[in-house]
Scaffold this motif. Structure first.
Motif, PDB file in Angstrom:
ATOM      1  N   ALA A  61       0.807  -1.225   0.000  1.00  0.00           N
ATOM      2  CA  ALA A  61       0.000   0.000   0.000  1.00  0.00           C
ATOM      3  C   ALA A  61       0.836   1.270   0.000  1.00  0.00           C
ATOM      4  CB  ALA A  61      -0.936  -0.010   1.208  1.00  0.00           C
ATOM      5  N   ALA A  62       2.045   1.211   0.549  1.00  0.00           N
ATOM      6  CA  ALA A  62       2.874   2.424   0.676  1.00  0.00           C
ATOM      7  C   ALA A  62       3.776   2.657  -0.532  1.00  0.00           C
ATOM      8  CB  ALA A  62       3.711   2.337   1.941  1.00  0.00           C
ATOM      9  N   ILE A  63       3.764   1.756  -1.504  1.00  0.00           N
ATOM     10  CA  ILE A  63       4.731   1.832  -2.605  1.00  0.00           C
ATOM     11  C   ILE A  63       4.090   2.394  -3.862  1.00  0.00           C
ATOM     12  CG2 ILE A  63       6.124   0.431  -4.199  1.00  0.00           C
ATOM     13  CD1 ILE A  63       6.875  -1.323  -1.913  1.00  0.00           C
ATOM     14  N   THR A  64       4.821   3.285  -4.528  1.00  0.00           N
ATOM     15  CA  THR A  64       4.444   3.788  -5.845  1.00  0.00           C
ATOM     16  C   THR A  64       5.628   3.627  -6.784  1.00  0.00           C
ATOM     17  OG1 THR A  64       5.106   6.044  -5.231  1.00  0.00           O
ATOM     18  CG2 THR A  64       2.782   5.466  -4.936  1.00  0.00           C
ATOM     19  N   GLY A  65       5.316   3.647  -8.091  1.00  0.00           N
ATOM     20  CA  GLY A  65       6.369   3.599  -9.103  1.00  0.00           C
ATOM     21  C   GLY A  65       6.538   2.257  -9.759  1.00  0.00           C
ATOM     22  N   ASN A  66       5.839   1.224  -9.263  1.00  0.00           N
ATOM     23  CA  ASN A  66       6.012  -0.102  -9.874  1.00  0.00           C
ATOM     24  C   ASN A  66       5.236  -0.199 -11.184  1.00  0.00           C
ATOM     25  OD1 ASN A  66       3.595  -0.142  -8.064  1.00  0.00           O
ATOM     26  ND2 ASN A  66       3.334  -2.183  -8.952  1.00  0.00           N
ATOM     27  N   ILE A  67       5.808  -0.917 -12.144  1.00  0.00           N
ATOM     28  CA  ILE A  67       5.141  -1.202 -13.409  1.00  0.00           C
ATOM     29  C   ILE A  67       4.264  -2.427 -13.176  1.00  0.00           C
ATOM     30  CG2 ILE A  67       5.481  -1.785 -15.846  1.00  0.00           C
ATOM     31  CD1 ILE A  67       8.243  -0.420 -15.601  1.00  0.00           C
ATOM     32  N   THR A  68       2.996  -2.342 -13.548  1.00  0.00           N
ATOM     33  CA  THR A  68       2.030  -3.354 -13.113  1.00  0.00           C
ATOM     34  C   THR A  68       2.000  -4.599 -13.985  1.00  0.00           C
ATOM     35  OG1 THR A  68       0.281  -2.208 -14.331  1.00  0.00           O
ATOM     36  CG2 THR A  68       0.549  -1.645 -11.999  1.00  0.00           C
ATOM     37  N   SER A  69       2.467  -4.536 -15.224  1.00  0.00           N
ATOM     38  CA  SER A  69       2.453  -5.740 -16.064  1.00  0.00           C
ATOM     39  C   SER A  69       3.378  -5.535 -17.245  1.00  0.00           C
ATOM     40  CB  SER A  69       1.034  -6.059 -16.553  1.00  0.00           C
ATOM     41  OG  SER A  69       0.534  -5.017 -17.380  1.00  0.00           O
ATOM     42  N   GLY A  70       3.737  -6.654 -17.893  1.00  0.00           N
ATOM     43  CA  GLY A  70       4.603  -6.554 -19.065  1.00  0.00           C
ATOM     44  C   GLY A  70       4.966  -7.923 -19.600  1.00  0.00           C
ATOM     45  N   THR A  71       5.812  -7.918 -20.599  1.00  0.00           N
ATOM     46  CA  THR A  71       6.324  -9.153 -21.185  1.00  0.00           C
ATOM     47  C   THR A  71       7.841  -9.068 -21.266  1.00  0.00           C
ATOM     48  OG1 THR A  71       6.121  -8.257 -23.431  1.00  0.00           O
ATOM     49  CG2 THR A  71       4.239  -9.491 -22.571  1.00  0.00           C
ATOM     50  N   GLY A  72       8.495 -10.242 -21.312  1.00  0.00           N
ATOM     51  CA  GLY A  72       9.952 -10.262 -21.365  1.00  0.00           C
ATOM     52  C   GLY A  72      10.548  -9.898 -20.026  1.00  0.00           C
ATOM     53  N   ASP A  73      11.755  -9.332 -20.066  1.00  0.00           N
ATOM     54  CA  ASP A  73      12.431  -8.955 -18.828  1.00  0.00           C
ATOM     55  C   ASP A  73      11.668  -7.857 -18.092  1.00  0.00           C
ATOM     56  OD1 ASP A  73      14.457 -10.762 -19.418  1.00  0.00           O
ATOM     57  OD2 ASP A  73      15.653  -9.259 -20.473  1.00  0.00           O
ATOM     58  N   ILE A  74      11.834  -7.809 -16.763  1.00  0.00           N
ATOM     59  CA  ILE A  74      11.207  -6.760 -15.950  1.00  0.00           C
ATOM     60  C   ILE A  74      12.135  -5.548 -15.972  1.00  0.00           C
ATOM     61  CG2 ILE A  74      10.404  -6.141 -13.640  1.00  0.00           C
ATOM     62  CD1 ILE A  74       9.950  -9.167 -13.152  1.00  0.00           C
ATOM     63  N   PRO A  75      11.669  -4.396 -16.467  1.00  0.00           N
ATOM     64  CA  PRO A  75      12.582  -3.253 -16.655  1.00  0.00           C
ATOM     65  C   PRO A  75      12.932  -2.545 -15.348  1.00  0.00           C
ATOM     66  CG  PRO A  75      10.349  -2.643 -17.250  1.00  0.00           C
ATOM     67  CD  PRO A  75      10.308  -4.118 -16.916  1.00  0.00           C
ATOM     68  N   VAL A  76      13.913  -1.643 -15.437  1.00  0.00           N
ATOM     69  CA  VAL A  76      14.260  -0.809 -14.284  1.00  0.00           C
ATOM     70  C   VAL A  76      13.050   0.024 -13.892  1.00  0.00           C
ATOM     71  CG1 VAL A  76      16.713  -0.706 -14.911  1.00  0.00           C
ATOM     72  CG2 VAL A  76      15.160   1.038 -15.758  1.00  0.00           C
ATOM     73  N   GLN A  77      12.921   0.308 -12.607  1.00  0.00           N
ATOM     74  CA  GLN A  77      11.830   1.153 -12.123  1.00  0.00           C
ATOM     75  C   GLN A  77      12.232   1.793 -10.801  1.00  0.00           C
ATOM     76  OE1 GLN A  77       8.342  -1.686 -11.341  1.00  0.00           O
ATOM     77  NE2 GLN A  77       9.812  -2.933 -12.470  1.00  0.00           N
ATOM     78  N   THR A  78      11.822   3.051 -10.646  1.00  0.00           N
ATOM     79  CA  THR A  78      12.126   3.803  -9.428  1.00  0.00           C
ATOM     80  C   THR A  78      10.955   3.637  -8.464  1.00  0.00           C
ATOM     81  OG1 THR A  78      13.454   5.393 -10.661  1.00  0.00           O
ATOM     82  CG2 THR A  78      12.682   6.067  -8.482  1.00  0.00           C
ATOM     83  N   LEU A  79      11.249   3.101  -7.292  1.00  0.00           N
ATOM     84  CA  LEU A  79      10.202   2.748  -6.334  1.00  0.00           C
ATOM     85  C   LEU A  79      10.291   3.638  -5.102  1.00  0.00           C
ATOM     86  CD1 LEU A  79      10.557  -1.135  -6.596  1.00  0.00           C
ATOM     87  CD2 LEU A  79       8.895   0.326  -7.769  1.00  0.00           C
ATOM     88  N   THR A  80       9.140   4.107  -4.651  1.00  0.00           N
ATOM     89  CA  THR A  80       9.071   4.983  -3.477  1.00  0.00           C
ATOM     90  C   THR A  80       8.197   4.337  -2.409  1.00  0.00           C
ATOM     91  OG1 THR A  80       9.316   6.952  -4.859  1.00  0.00           O
ATOM     92  CG2 THR A  80       8.429   7.275  -2.647  1.00  0.00           C
ATOM     93  N   ASN A  81       8.726   4.319  -1.197  1.00  0.00           N
ATOM     94  CA  ASN A  81       7.999   3.802  -0.040  1.00  0.00           C
ATOM     95  C   ASN A  81       7.678   4.984   0.873  1.00  0.00           C
ATOM     96  OD1 ASN A  81       7.128   2.649   2.345  1.00  0.00           O
ATOM     97  ND2 ASN A  81       8.792   1.171   2.510  1.00  0.00           N
ATOM     98  N   SER A  82       6.393   5.331   0.961  1.00  0.00           N
ATOM     99  CA  SER A  82       5.998   6.528   1.724  1.00  0.00           C
ATOM    100  C   SER A  82       5.811   6.245   3.209  1.00  0.00           C
ATOM    101  CB  SER A  82       4.696   7.096   1.145  1.00  0.00           C
ATOM    102  OG  SER A  82       3.648   6.142   1.240  1.00  0.00           O
TER     103      SER A  82
END
Length: 223
Positions: A63-84
């Motif tokens: 619940a406290a995290i934002t910035g994640n990519i919710t779905s995709g195909t192939g490798d999981i890409p880089v993403q900047t994640l924030t924990n509030s």
């Protein structure tokens, strides 16, 4: 399978029937990641022991995290994640492999997001008169295990200030010694930073303003 027909004791020409069993693809994952809030997770490279495997994935964040990519195909890409929040939270990815129209067993991958510890001050900012003693200031963080260090920026004209420390800003007798100028309030700025494990939080400032003592100047009248 070799199938031979038979009618009235007379065999026919054999025929072959083939069933091909493709292997179920698996998912080979790197080690899970742990990052600090606001940092970027590295790309997750997906692999399989079965040649030609493709991957689809979805993610579920705490619940406290934002910035994640919710779905995709192939490798999981880089993403900047924030924990509030002030506690550790997690993003979980569910990866489903597929090869030759055969789905494999889903696998999970985890990115743990540590909080940035934030400093809180008690009491709030102070204003005192020159020569008075400030209240001690307690520095805390809601993040478990956080340690706090601080330094003071002391303006010219103020004496008595402690310039660095940890966790508590002590009581101090401060003097506003402005001379040869119009006496003005001077402010000591204390800058605090909290650290928890490998994560460092944002700078936070606390102020103590020292007002000058008013003086009386006599102007001599000369008749």
């Amino acid at each position: 399978y070799a199938v031979t027909p038979l009618a009235n004791t007379c065999p026919g020409a054999p025929a072959n029937y083939v069933i091909t069993v493709s292997p179920a693809p698996d998912v080979i994952l790197p080690q899970p990641q742990t990052i600090c809030s606001g940092n970027t997770a590295t790309a997750v490279i997906l692999a399989s022991a079965v040649s030609g495997t493709t991957f689809t994935w979805t993610s579920t964040a705490g619940a406290a995290i934002t910035g994640n990519i919710t779905s995709g195909t192939g490798d999981i890409p880089v993403q900047t994640l924030t924990n509030s929040s002030s506690q550790t939270d997690t993003v979980i990815f569910v990866i489903t492999p597929s090869a030759s129209a055969c789905p494999g067993q889903p696998a999970t991958y985890q990115i743990e997001v540590l909080p940035q510890p934030v400093v809180a001050f008690a009491p709030q900012a102070q204003t005192i008169c020159s020569g008075q003693t400030s209240l001690a200031v307690n520095l805390t963080s809601a993040t478990n295990g956080a340690s706090i260090a601080w330094t003071a920026t002391v303006p010219s004209g103020v004496t008595g200030a402690t310039t660095s420390g940890t966790n508590t800003i002590p009581a101090q007798t401060l003097f506003n010694n402005s001379v040869n100028v119009i006496p003005t309030p001077l402010t000591v700025i204390y800058t605090a930073v909290a650290t928890a494990g490998v994560c460092t939080g944002p700078q936070a400032n606390y102020t103590i303003t020292v007002n000058p003592i008013p003086t009386v100047d006599f102007i001599q009248n000369i008749d």
